[in-house]
Design a protein around this motif. Sequence first.
Motif, short mmCIF file in Angstrom:
data_model
loop_
_atom_site.label_atom_id
_atom_site.label_comp_id
_atom_site.label_asym_id
_atom_site.label_seq_id
_atom_site.Cartn_x
_atom_site.Cartn_y
_atom_site.Cartn_z
N THR A 35 0.75 -1.00 -0.13
CA THR A 35 -0.44 -0.69 -0.18
C THR A 35 1.05 0.90 0.44
N THR A 36 2.03 1.26 0.43
CA THR A 36 3.34 2.71 0.69
C THR A 36 3.88 3.11 -0.80
N GLY A 37 4.10 1.40 -1.51
CA GLY A 37 5.13 1.43 -2.31
C GLY A 37 5.05 2.51 -3.54
N MET A 38 6.51 2.82 -4.28
CA MET A 38 6.32 3.80 -4.61
C MET A 38 5.66 3.67 -6.37
N ALA A 39 6.08 2.27 -7.50
CA ALA A 39 5.56 1.83 -8.48
C ALA A 39 4.51 2.36 -9.33
N ASP A 40 4.66 2.21 -10.45
CA ASP A 40 3.59 2.59 -11.21
C ASP A 40 1.95 2.51 -11.34
N SER A 41 2.15 1.26 -11.19
CA SER A 41 1.50 0.01 -10.87
C SER A 41 0.53 -0.43 -9.81
N THR A 42 -0.48 -1.01 -9.19
CA THR A 42 -0.69 -1.83 -8.01
C THR A 42 -0.23 -3.16 -8.06
N TRP A 43 -0.51 -3.44 -9.26
CA TRP A 43 0.38 -4.76 -9.33
C TRP A 43 1.80 -4.89 -8.42
#
Lengths: 278, 285
Positions: A35-43
């Motif tokens: 939930t705190t990730g910085m990537a472009d997509s949820t996956w």
Amino acid sequence: MATGNGNRKSPSNAVKIILVIVAVVFLISWISKATTGMADSTWLNIRDGFLITFAAFLTLSIFSFLYNDNPFYKFAEHLYVGVSAAYWMCLGFWSIIVGNFVPHASKTLSTFFKVPFQEYSWFYYVAFAFGVILLMRLLPKAGWIARWPLAVIIGTTAGFNLSRYLHSDFMSQVGNTFQPLFVDWQGAGHFFSNLSLAADGQLVMSAGNWIVVVGVLCGLVYFFFSKEHKGMFGAASRLGIWILMITFGASFGYTVMGRISLLVGRITFLFDDWLSIL
Amino acid sequence: MTFHERMITLDRRWIFLTLAVFVIIPFFLEFDIPVTVSKEVRDIYDFIEGLEAGDYILVGIDYDPNAMAELHPMSYAIIKQCFAKKLKVITLTLSQYGAGMAEQVVRDVADSTRIYHGFEPVYGEDYVFLGYRPYYAFVILGMGRDFRIPFPQDYYGTDLDSLPMMRGIRNYDQVECVIDMNGGTVADAWVSYGNGRYNVKLAFGLTGVMAADFYPFYQSGQIFGLMGGMKGAAEYEQLVDKPGPAKEAMKMQVFAHIVIIVFIGMANIGFFLGRRSRTKAGEVL
């Protein structure tokens, strides 16, 4: 004596509780990282969260061996061995069979594996045949034939290593022990009037060369067993063992630093990448 | 049990715990450890600084993830300096687990160069990653004849002749030096075959465990520089004026070394006190 799965003990309640706690902690960690990730997509966030959490779990599992052997350590150890073996096998196939053999063996295979065909070479077929023969060890009746490629491997390696060590580890090293004991010597007057403790000064460089020459000679004397180590010979031998001990001490010091570096690396990963508290 | 017996029979888990605590504490303390740059590290820096923009340099990232903590900071620092100097950087790995890490280093540094130096290194023009090939000795020997023998294509499957920066380069003769970050036996092969056979100018970044064994090669001039372990990495970070993970890790190193020295001292005191008491007991008997 255990004779099969029927006699295997089921885990105690304490072990079950520990397993549940560990699973819950790492599930929370995964959700939190996702939930705190910085990537472009949820996956991608879910994937990265899982990878970091799993890496942290494996790190802690390996560290747990310092306390005692346990199932978490065993799991991490077996996983590492299995993944390494599989990775190496895949890499071997793509880099040796596809990377080296195929471009010299077949245009069709080169097209299939999308590697540029180079040229036919009988030498690669010989190497391939030796590789197949090496696998004959798996057949009890034809196992003896595997000795041929093995002999080639051993002979080639011995030949390569002989010339290699002779040049770089023997000749060059021996040649370099022939050092001037008085570097840039222009007489005692010049020496004392320019006396300095600088690293590139005459005194320090001469002292360094003395240590190299005396250290090598005394080290060799220590390993000379055809004469009893008594008198001057014994003194040189004792100095030789001191030189060796200092060398081992330096190696041990570096080893300690190396091991602590690994610990620091893992702890940095746990606190920074996983827990994000740095 | 007497005090000295306790000292030498201390459960090792207490030592592990103490060490862990003293390695973790400095993470949360703000202080700086002065790092003195040694000659063998400065030699590498000075050599690279002396190169002209457009000169070729080969950087070997020949280590597995288990040596990452020590050697990754060196790789970052060296490649940062090379990009800042606008050198043409050829990278490769001769370690079977190294390809992913090598690619990561080159990609990260290229990104940071764009941010910090306003110059974007272009793949194929300013740097290239050749990837991994097995049997390092033969790869090193092969590159001495032609890079295309062991690496007809780069890591991404592009023919070397299709890459602009590789068109003008054939073998080590066009490379100013090889800087090899190494956590295994590849270093021996670089000395024997790279330097011994082809007179390649060679420098190493090595794990702490290996460093002491390679000082004779530095002293004999077979290698022109040497970075040993995390200390070497911290020194290089200081030289390129980019304090990073190695410089930061020196804080933990200092604490950890003090703990280890204290434990070694305790064990020795325990040993000598025990021996004295046994000697006295023997005299009484």
